[in-house]
Design a protein around this motif. Structure first.
Motif, PDB file in Angstrom:
ATOM      1  N   ARG A  33      68.343  60.885  12.323  1.00 20.59           N
ATOM      2  CA  ARG A  33      69.334  60.605  13.354  1.00 20.59           C
ATOM      3  C   ARG A  33      69.496  61.756  14.339  1.00 20.59           C
ATOM      4  O   ARG A  33      69.707  61.542  15.539  1.00 20.59           O
ATOM      5  N   THR A  34      69.425  62.988  13.849  1.00 21.27           N
ATOM      6  CA  THR A  34      69.619  64.127  14.741  1.00 21.27           C
ATOM      7  C   THR A  34      68.549  64.198  15.825  1.00 21.27           C
ATOM      8  O   THR A  34      68.868  64.228  17.019  1.00 21.27           O
ATOM      9  N   PRO A  35      67.250  64.247  15.483  1.00 17.98           N
ATOM     10  CA  PRO A  35      66.252  64.260  16.563  1.00 17.98           C
ATOM     11  C   PRO A  35      66.267  62.981  17.400  1.00 17.98           C
ATOM     12  O   PRO A  35      65.952  63.028  18.594  1.00 17.98           O
ATOM     13  N   LEU A  36      66.631  61.843  16.787  1.00 16.12           N
ATOM     14  CA  LEU A  36      66.679  60.603  17.558  1.00 16.12           C
ATOM     15  C   LEU A  36      67.807  60.654  18.590  1.00 16.12           C
ATOM     16  O   LEU A  36      67.654  60.173  19.722  1.00 16.12           O
ATOM     17  N   THR A  37      68.929  61.237  18.221  1.00 16.50           N
ATOM     18  CA  THR A  37      70.018  61.386  19.185  1.00 16.50           C
ATOM     19  C   THR A  37      69.608  62.294  20.335  1.00 16.50           C
ATOM     20  O   THR A  37      69.945  62.045  21.499  1.00 16.50           O
ATOM     21  N   VAL A  38      68.874  63.363  20.010  1.00 15.88           N
ATOM     22  CA  VAL A  38      68.360  64.246  21.065  1.00 15.88           C
ATOM     23  C   VAL A  38      67.446  63.472  22.001  1.00 15.88           C
ATOM     24  O   VAL A  38      67.527  63.601  23.230  1.00 15.88           O
ATOM     25  N   LEU A  39      66.571  62.660  21.449  1.00 17.42           N
ATOM     26  CA  LEU A  39      65.671  61.860  22.284  1.00 17.42           C
ATOM     27  C   LEU A  39      66.455  60.908  23.178  1.00 17.42           C
ATOM     28  O   LEU A  39      66.119  60.715  24.352  1.00 17.42           O
TER      29      LEU A  39
END
Length: 464
Positions: free
Chosen positions: A221-227
């Motif tokens: 979720r963390t890298p996906l939110t950044v994306l």
């Protein structure tokens, strides 16, 4: 098998019993013979011997006979048997039609006589019919008892084997909660223990696997939110208004595909987390427990990195003390991630937020505040699938269902930071039960749960 055992033990017993009766009858004959011999040592006058024989009494047909003296009586032994007894010089038994006779040489002056004592067959076999009937009855009783015992043992073995088979079929069909009560013979009992141990290991293995999947989903979720935030910062992908070159059209279409792929990926991750969370919860044999402070500290390790990238200031309050809650760790982590994900998703970069853990009035409160625009419709935000921004709507719904599992609730209000304040109230498992007051926070929550209604303040516009 039981019949053979009964015959092996009872036939020798019957024969020994019969030999004992025969020996007793022959011993009585020897006593009578000794009485006559004593009389012959005193006097060899036939009349004196006759009086001794009369004094012995008994059946006249069974009176002893002295061969060589005129004592009367019934002679049963042949002359050849008498001569053999004289030649042998000791007692001997001779079989006659109605029994046996005991022949014993006795001195009669210069000559040797033979004393004959008759023992009828009735004395030799006295009580044999009753004995054999008793032995047969005992044998039949042993057989019946053995049949009952074997039937009970076989019944237990069959029942244990059937339960083991049914449990194995249930596990094969996916029911990992089935267990057997080890019983029956030792081998089947050991098989039952082994089956239960195997089922326990399968449950642990599947739970670990699904928790690993859920944890990996949280990490994504963390890298996906950044994306998503980076994709939102790109130019518009609208191609319906204006005139664009072919290269510009391709670039805008690429941006649209990137945003659509991120939305799809977010939805898949939400479904994956929700599915694995429910699967793990369904396998819980008892109420799950975790440390709310530890979960907050652990999840903030992930969200702190993204907050740093977006220049968000944050605070974590009250997470230094152990605060147990009756919720599995994976579920509480999923609920906290859902609430924090909304903060990062629907507030501008640089917006501050705060996470706090506290316990009071029999409840544990996990509060997430932000300095964003707030939420215009809290009731809609708490309903699954009702997002106005095209999201899956699973965010606050996950937190709401986790709170209800712990006999609590979720509320949305105005935060001191100016934005929304999402509070998850979870029942404190270590709190002492007390009378619910109609005043104060606990009483108000109890009344709201009973009535099914809740009124919220109307903060500024904000979505999930």
């Amino acid at each position: 098998m039981a019949s053979i055992i009964a015959l092996v033990f009872l036939i020798p017993l019957g024969l020994a019993w019969q030999d004992a009766v025969r020996s007793e009858a022959l011993a009585d004959a020897a006593q009578r013979s000794a009485a006559v011999q004593g009389a012959l040592t005193v006097s060899r006058d036939p009349r004196d011997v006759q009086r001794v024989l009369d004094s012995i009494g008994g059946d006249p047909t069974r009176r002893p006979v002295v061969h060589g003296l005129a004592t009367g009586g019934i002679v049963r032994a042949s002359d050849q048997d008498v001569e053999r007894a004289k030649a042998q010089g000791g007692p001997m038994l001779v079989t006659v039609p109605d029994g046996v006779v005991r022949l014993e040489p006795v001195p009669l002056g210069p000559e040797t006589g033979v004393l004959e004592v008759f023992v009828p067959t009735a004395d030799l076999e006295r009580g044999s019919t009753g004995r054999w009937l008793a032995l047969v009855a005992i044998a039949l009783g042993l057989v019946a008892a053995s049949v009952v015992v074997v039937d009970r043992i076989a019944g237990r073995a069959v029942t244990s084997a059937r339960e083991l088979v049914q449990a194995a079929l249930a596990v094969g069909d996916g029911d990992l909660g089935v267990r057997v009560q080890p019983s029956g013979p030792r081998e089947l009992a050991e098989a039952g223990w082994a089956f239960n141990r195997m089922a326990d290991r399968l449950v642990v293995s599947r739970t670990d696997e699904r928790e690993l999947v859920a944890d990996l989903s949280h990490r994504l979720r963390t890298p996906l939110t950044v994306l998503r935030l980076d994709a939102d910062a790109l130019d518009s992908d609208d191609t319906s208004v204006g005139f664009f070159t072919e290269a510009e059209l391709d670039r805008r279409r690429t941006i649209r595909r990137i945003r659509q792929a991120i939305v799809t990926l977010e939805g898949e991750i939400d479904v994956l987390i929700n599915t694995t969370r429910k699967s793990v919860a369904a396998q819980e044999t008892g109420p799950g427990m975790c440390d709310a402070s530890e979960v907050v500290r652990d999840r903030m390790v992930f969200w702190a990195a993204l907050a740093s990238d977006q220049n968000r200031t944050y605070q974590v309050l009250g997470a230094q003390l152990r605060i147990p809650v009756a919720v599995p760790r994976a579920e509480l982590a999923a609920a906290l991630d859902a609430v924090l994900g909304n903060v990062f998703r629907y507030t501008p970069q640089g917006t501050a937020f705060e996470v706090a853990v506290s316990r009071r009035d029999g409840y544990v409160a996990i509060r997430v505040d932000d300095a964003g625009p707030g939420i215009a419709n809290p009731d809609r935000a708490l309903r699954r699938g009702a997002s106005d921004q095209g999201s899956t709507g699973l965010g606050l719904d996950i937190a709401h269902r986790v709170a209800r599992q712990a006999n609590g609730s979720v509320s949305i209000a105005r935060a001191q930071l100016g934005g929304a304040s999402v509070v998850m109230l979870l029942a404190d498992p270590e709190a002492t039960p007390r009378q619910v007051s109609r005043f104060g926070l606990v009483g108000r929550l109890a009344r709201e749960r009973d009535s099914g209604t809740r009124r919220w303040p109307r903060p500024r516009e904000k979505q999930e």
